[in-house]
Design a protein around this motif. Structure first.
Motif, PDB file in Angstrom:
ATOM      1  N   LYS A  45     -18.908   8.001 -75.050  1.00  0.00           N
ATOM      2  CA  LYS A  45     -19.166   9.189 -74.670  1.00  0.00           C
ATOM      3  C   LYS A  45     -18.321   9.837 -73.149  1.00  0.00           C
ATOM      4  CE  LYS A  45     -23.776   9.668 -76.030  1.00  0.00           C
ATOM      5  NZ  LYS A  45     -25.190   9.656 -75.773  1.00  0.00           N
ATOM      6  N   TYR A  46     -17.687   8.578 -72.640  1.00  0.00           N
ATOM      7  CA  TYR A  46     -16.804   8.688 -71.540  1.00  0.00           C
ATOM      8  C   TYR A  46     -15.551   8.868 -72.104  1.00  0.00           C
ATOM      9  CZ  TYR A  46     -20.651   7.589 -68.340  1.00  0.00           C
ATOM     10  OH  TYR A  46     -21.804   7.536 -67.626  1.00  0.00           O
ATOM     11  N   GLY A  47     -15.083   8.813 -73.485  1.00  0.00           N
ATOM     12  CA  GLY A  47     -13.736   8.798 -73.917  1.00  0.00           C
ATOM     13  C   GLY A  47     -12.901   7.499 -73.533  1.00  0.00           C
ATOM     14  N   VAL A  48     -13.820   6.515 -73.197  1.00  0.00           N
ATOM     15  CA  VAL A  48     -12.953   5.297 -73.016  1.00  0.00           C
ATOM     16  C   VAL A  48     -12.922   4.563 -74.569  1.00  0.00           C
ATOM     17  CG1 VAL A  48     -13.203   2.981 -71.980  1.00  0.00           C
ATOM     18  CG2 VAL A  48     -13.606   5.171 -70.391  1.00  0.00           C
ATOM     19  N   MET A  49     -11.639   4.138 -74.729  1.00  0.00           N
ATOM     20  CA  MET A  49     -11.474   3.527 -76.035  1.00  0.00           C
ATOM     21  C   MET A  49     -11.057   1.881 -76.005  1.00  0.00           C
ATOM     22  SD  MET A  49     -12.249   5.779 -77.762  1.00  0.00           S
ATOM     23  CE  MET A  49     -11.533   5.832 -79.732  1.00  0.00           C
ATOM     24  N   SER A  50     -10.738   1.610 -74.614  1.00  0.00           N
ATOM     25  CA  SER A  50     -10.419   0.382 -74.202  1.00  0.00           C
ATOM     26  C   SER A  50     -11.275  -0.180 -72.856  1.00  0.00           C
ATOM     27  CB  SER A  50      -9.070  -0.186 -74.306  1.00  0.00           C
ATOM     28  OG  SER A  50      -8.468   0.638 -73.234  1.00  0.00           O
ATOM     29  N   THR A  51     -11.962  -1.370 -73.175  1.00  0.00           N
ATOM     30  CA  THR A  51     -12.786  -1.681 -71.893  1.00  0.00           C
ATOM     31  C   THR A  51     -11.910  -2.816 -71.169  1.00  0.00           C
ATOM     32  OG1 THR A  51     -13.927  -3.178 -73.357  1.00  0.00           O
ATOM     33  CG2 THR A  51     -14.840  -1.040 -73.002  1.00  0.00           C
ATOM     34  N   PRO A  52     -12.301  -3.050 -69.846  1.00  0.00           N
ATOM     35  CA  PRO A  52     -13.567  -2.431 -69.051  1.00  0.00           C
ATOM     36  C   PRO A  52     -12.950  -1.095 -68.763  1.00  0.00           C
ATOM     37  CG  PRO A  52     -12.377  -4.266 -67.969  1.00  0.00           C
ATOM     38  CD  PRO A  52     -11.800  -4.169 -69.321  1.00  0.00           C
ATOM     39  N   GLY A  53     -13.879  -0.445 -68.654  1.00  0.00           N
ATOM     40  CA  GLY A  53     -13.885   0.975 -67.752  1.00  0.00           C
ATOM     41  C   GLY A  53     -14.677   1.031 -66.737  1.00  0.00           C
ATOM     42  N   VAL A  54     -14.137   1.841 -65.888  1.00  0.00           N
ATOM     43  CA  VAL A  54     -14.954   2.069 -64.620  1.00  0.00           C
ATOM     44  C   VAL A  54     -15.223   3.725 -64.105  1.00  0.00           C
ATOM     45  CG1 VAL A  54     -15.077   1.668 -62.034  1.00  0.00           C
ATOM     46  CG2 VAL A  54     -13.816  -0.172 -63.674  1.00  0.00           C
ATOM     47  N   VAL A  55     -16.568   4.070 -63.979  1.00  0.00           N
ATOM     48  CA  VAL A  55     -16.722   5.509 -63.780  1.00  0.00           C
ATOM     49  C   VAL A  55     -17.470   5.381 -62.517  1.00  0.00           C
ATOM     50  CG1 VAL A  55     -18.203   7.536 -64.809  1.00  0.00           C
ATOM     51  CG2 VAL A  55     -17.128   5.649 -66.236  1.00  0.00           C
ATOM     52  N   ILE A  56     -16.818   6.408 -61.741  1.00  0.00           N
ATOM     53  CA  ILE A  56     -17.413   6.622 -60.450  1.00  0.00           C
ATOM     54  C   ILE A  56     -17.855   8.037 -60.288  1.00  0.00           C
ATOM     55  CG2 ILE A  56     -16.915   6.673 -57.845  1.00  0.00           C
ATOM     56  CD1 ILE A  56     -14.754   4.608 -58.465  1.00  0.00           C
ATOM     57  N   ASP A  57     -19.224   8.088 -59.952  1.00  0.00           N
ATOM     58  CA  ASP A  57     -19.749   9.650 -59.873  1.00  0.00           C
ATOM     59  C   ASP A  57     -19.354  10.388 -60.996  1.00  0.00           C
ATOM     60  OD1 ASP A  57     -21.172   8.791 -57.571  1.00  0.00           O
ATOM     61  OD2 ASP A  57     -19.725   9.571 -56.165  1.00  0.00           O
ATOM     62  N   GLY A  58     -19.507   9.961 -62.194  1.00  0.00           N
ATOM     63  CA  GLY A  58     -19.249  10.684 -63.433  1.00  0.00           C
ATOM     64  C   GLY A  58     -17.881  10.860 -63.829  1.00  0.00           C
ATOM     65  N   LYS A  59     -16.807  10.402 -63.011  1.00  0.00           N
ATOM     66  CA  LYS A  59     -15.530  10.341 -63.482  1.00  0.00           C
ATOM     67  C   LYS A  59     -14.912   9.079 -63.571  1.00  0.00           C
ATOM     68  CE  LYS A  59     -11.047  11.809 -61.347  1.00  0.00           C
ATOM     69  NZ  LYS A  59     -10.131  11.618 -60.341  1.00  0.00           N
TER      70      LYS A  59
END
Length: 78
Positions: A45-59
């Motif tokens: 849902k965040y559009g992240v296709m390769s992990t790891p991903g980091v989201v800060i305050d929704g971004k």
């Protein structure tokens, strides 16, 4: 309070990224909530296709591979 999400299925890189982010926010004295998102549907849902991903305050600020400590510090220097 800053809301941080670590996106990843629990792999070594994801765990290392979470630990790095937690170390930086602790060192900088930042009030933050760190959550682990392991559900692949939620990650996509965040559009992240390769992990790891980091989201800060929704971004999404990072996706794929372990970020450097300097990168992580930059996210919180604003």
């Amino acid at each position: 309070m800053t809301n941080i999400k670590i996106l990843g299925t629990g792999c070594a890189n994801c765990n290392a990224t979470q630990k790095l982010v937690e170390n930086v926010i602790q060192a900088k004295g930042i009030q933050a909530q760190v959550d682990k998102v392991e559900d692949i549907t939620s990650i996509m849902k965040y559009g992240v296709m390769s992990t790891p991903g980091v989201v800060i305050d929704g971004k999404v600020v990072h996706a794929g591979g372990i970020p450097s400590r300097a990168q992580v510090e930059q996210w919180f220097s604003a």
